[in-house]
Design an enzyme around this catalytic site. Structure first.
Site, PDB file in Angstrom:
ATOM      1  N   LYS A  72       0.826  -1.214   0.000  1.00 50.07           N
ATOM      2  CA  LYS A  72       0.000   0.000   0.000  1.00 50.07           C
ATOM      3  C   LYS A  72       0.863   1.268   0.000  1.00 50.07           C
ATOM      4  CE  LYS A  72      -2.574   0.895   3.748  1.00 50.07           C
ATOM      5  NZ  LYS A  72      -1.701  -0.009   4.348  1.00 50.07           N
ATOM      6  N   ARG A  95       2.124   8.453   7.235  1.00 49.13           N
ATOM      7  CA  ARG A  95       2.424   8.338   8.663  1.00 49.13           C
ATOM      8  C   ARG A  95       3.911   8.066   8.884  1.00 49.13           C
ATOM      9  NH1 ARG A  95      -0.940   3.423  10.367  1.00 49.13           N
ATOM     10  NH2 ARG A  95      -0.303   2.806   8.289  1.00 49.13           N
ATOM     11  N   LYS A 106       6.918  -6.627  10.519  1.00 52.23           N
ATOM     12  CA  LYS A 106       6.447  -5.944   9.317  1.00 52.23           C
ATOM     13  C   LYS A 106       7.543  -5.145   8.603  1.00 52.23           C
ATOM     14  CE  LYS A 106       2.445  -3.133   7.938  1.00 52.23           C
ATOM     15  NZ  LYS A 106       2.990  -1.834   7.532  1.00 52.23           N
ATOM     16  N   ALA A 274      -3.504   1.382  12.724  1.00 48.54           N
ATOM     17  CA  ALA A 274      -4.918   1.339  12.325  1.00 48.54           C
ATOM     18  C   ALA A 274      -5.681   0.196  12.973  1.00 48.54           C
ATOM     19  CB  ALA A 274      -5.033   1.234  10.812  1.00 48.54           C
ATOM     20  N   PHE A 383       3.546  -8.505  -9.124  1.00 50.16           N
ATOM     21  CA  PHE A 383       4.662  -9.372  -8.745  1.00 50.16           C
ATOM     22  C   PHE A 383       5.061 -10.181  -9.982  1.00 50.16           C
ATOM     23  CE2 PHE A 383       3.494  -8.195  -4.573  1.00 50.16           C
ATOM     24  CZ  PHE A 383       4.518  -8.557  -3.708  1.00 50.16           C
ATOM     25  N   TRP A 411       7.024  -0.663  -7.853  1.00 47.75           N
ATOM     26  CA  TRP A 411       8.130  -1.226  -7.072  1.00 47.75           C
ATOM     27  C   TRP A 411       9.363  -1.427  -7.967  1.00 47.75           C
ATOM     28  CZ3 TRP A 411      11.265  -5.521  -7.166  1.00 47.75           C
ATOM     29  CH2 TRP A 411      11.995  -5.782  -5.999  1.00 47.75           C
TER      30      TRP A 411
END
Length: 557
Positions: A72, A95, A106, A274, A383, A411
């Site tokens: 994301k 953020r 993560k 979140a 991907f 990416w």
């Protein structure tokens, strides 16, 4: 051999941050430099910009996250770069990463591949010290609370009803439940206590929702830290703590300006999770970006059932803003995971599993389109293992719902991999927009909880324990019934059960606790087994992070 995210970031040619600020017409008087490539922008600039029309606001959200990853933030950054490359004056608003996931499971939160915010190492570690300032302010309030009890307890605080916890910006399960104040009268009053992670602190939420320094102080004063023997709230204002806390936060309140690998301006400010908090960057940074750019790309944490719901029902409501477009990020791999494919098999074509996992994406689409009535596009984060048949299936299912699905390859290719997505975003920003909230704040607390559960999650029923029923009644009697709801729930499922993948139905959500965040201005509702202090995984990311004798960091991702 392909480069890692940190290797790509370390090879980037960064512009002096004042040049980035100049591209947004920010005057030198408002720039506070933190080295060559980071700066804080004084929020007083907003006063001078108040008569300028806002740019277009684009919210990037996603399907429910999986171990396969959705990308994301990477999509947000790549989309911002792509819009900029199309000569649209674009600003990204994200953020700040928490050290918990950086050293845990993560990893960082600055994007990935050729769609990253830089300097990546600084942003993922101490950055400009905002999160440390929040920890200090939170813990000063805790110290003042316990100190007040120790020195006579004039406010008659019931130590069994203290709601304020200390925090630290680290995953440390050992500190979830503790007993402190031990070893004699001089060391405080013994009581049960515990730590939350900093990004779950109400101070974080307040910093992200405050409109200026004055509003920050007003909100801090409203924080309910405990209840007295008459079951009346005791606040930070009662403890005379607001001024000192605001002094610690005065610089943290100023948005941070950095840049992407392609030198697109990016505000990185505030970082509530979140799944246990409201999951959005600061109102101040978003509003600053809207005044300075023609297009603003922001994101909300985890899936649209958490981050987007809170962005729309909490942040947009309080800040009086609304998105012009929504981007829902999905990957073929993650959708196959929702179709119950094992992680080691996600690289193999499996149309049957993909079909089984697609309802997760479809539910998010329907929520954004039918509940919130917002224009949207699906970004398929590409991907190399994705096949044409799999991509075509996702596009076909989205088309049946009246939504376009576009493959994004930012990416690997940076802005050039997001041009088609950017063009569609520009188009839908001009579509009809009938934005509505999921619920009215004038409803009862239970009605608001049940609106989220039945309308967004598609659950059948909400279960409340007797203690929760009592607390809801108590909060409404105290006058907190008209506040919006901040649901604390697992990010992995629409339900409160991590094992229910895809788009489950016929499920019930169990509310384990409710509490008021009066300063932030919402009611926190904890469901299932969600925790406000995470733990490290069996093999934490910290094991692979190192720094050489020249100060060069490796292993961050």
């Amino acid at each position: 051999m392909s480069l890692s995210d940190i290797e790509i970031a370390q090879k980037a040619k960064l512009q002096f941050i004042n040049n980035i600020a100049r591209s947004l017409d920010i005057e030198e008087d408002y720039i506070e430099n933190y080295g060559k490539y980071k700066a804080k922008i004084d929020y007083k600039i907003l006063h001078n910009l108040q008569n300028i029309n806002d740019g277009k606001l684009i919210l990037v959200t996603a399907i429910n996250p999986t171990p396969a990853g959705e990308g994301k933030t990477t999509t947000t950054v790549g989309l911002g770069d792509a819009l900029n490359s199309l000569n649209k004056k674009t600003v990204i608003a994200l953020r700040e990463p928490s050290l918990g996931p950086v050293f845990g499971l993560k990893g960082g939160a600055a994007g990935g591949g050729y769609a990253q915010i830089v300097p990546m190492e600084d942003i993922n570690l101490h950055f400009t010290g905002d999160i440390h300032a929040i920890s200090a302010a939170n813990n000063l309030l805790a110290a003042m609370l316990d100190n007040h009890i120790h020195h006579g307890n004039e406010l008659k605080i019931d130590s069994r009803k203290i709601t304020w916890k200390r925090v630290m910006d680290m995953n440390d399960r050992q500190l979830r439940y503790i007993v402190d104040g031990l070893n004699g009268k001089a060391n405080g009053v013994p009581r049960e206590d515990g730590f939350d992670i900093t990004v779950a602190s109400e101070i974080m939420a307040i910093l992200c929702l405050a409109s200026d320094l004055s509003d920050l102080k007003i909100r801090i004063a409203k924080i309910v830290v405990a209840y007295n023997y008459n079951d009346e709230p005791v606040t930070a204002g009662d403890l005379k703590a607001a001024g000192a806390l605001a002094a610690l936060l005065k610089d943290a309140l100023k948005p941070n300006l950095v840049q992407t690998l392609e030198n697109t301006p990016a505000f990185i400010h505030g970082g509530p999770f979140a799944n246990i908090a409201h999951g959005c960057n600061s109102v101040m940074a978003t509003k600053m970006a809207l005044k300075l750019g023609d297009y603003v790309v922001t994101e909300a944490g985890f899936g649209a059932d958490l981050g987007a719901e809170k962005f729309l029902d909490i942040k947009c409501r309080m800040a009086e803003i609304g998105p012009d477009a929504v981007v829902i990020v999905a990957t073929i791999r993650a959708l196959k995971h929702h179709g119950e494919v094992l992680k080691e098999d996600l690289g193999k074509e499996n149309l049957e599993a993909l079909e089984k996992g697609l309802p997760n994406l479809q539910r998010h689409i329907e929520n954004i389109k039918k509940i919130y009535k917002l224009p949207l596009v699906v970004a398929i984060n590409f991907f190399p293992t994705d096949t044409e048949s799999e991509l075509d299936l996702v596009k076909k299912r989205c088309e049946e719902l009246g939504v376009k699905a576009i493959v994004s390859n930012v990416w690997a290719k940076g802005s050039t991999g997001g041009i088609e997505l950017a063009k569609e975003v520009i188009r839908i920003c001009n579509e009809k927009n009938d934005f509505e909230f999921c619920y009215s704040v004038n409803s009862t607390i239970k009605e608001k909880i049940e609106a989220i559960v039945t309308k967004i999650y598609k659950g059948n029923k909400v279960n409340y324990s007797k203690s929760v029923e009592k607390e809801i009644s108590h909060l409404e009697k105290l006058g907190f019934g008209d506040l919006p709801i901040c649901m604390a729930k697992t990010q992995y499922s629409f339900s409160d059960d991590v094992t229910k993948l895809g788009a489950p139905d016929n499920f019930e959500v169990n509310v384990s606790k409710v509490k008021v965040s009066a300063g932030a201005g919402f009611i926190v509702v904890l469901t299932g087994n969600v925790m406000t202090m995470p733990g490290l995984p069996r093999v934490p990311a910290a094991e692979n992070i190192d720094v050489d004798n020249n100060g060069k960091i490796t292993g961050l991702f």
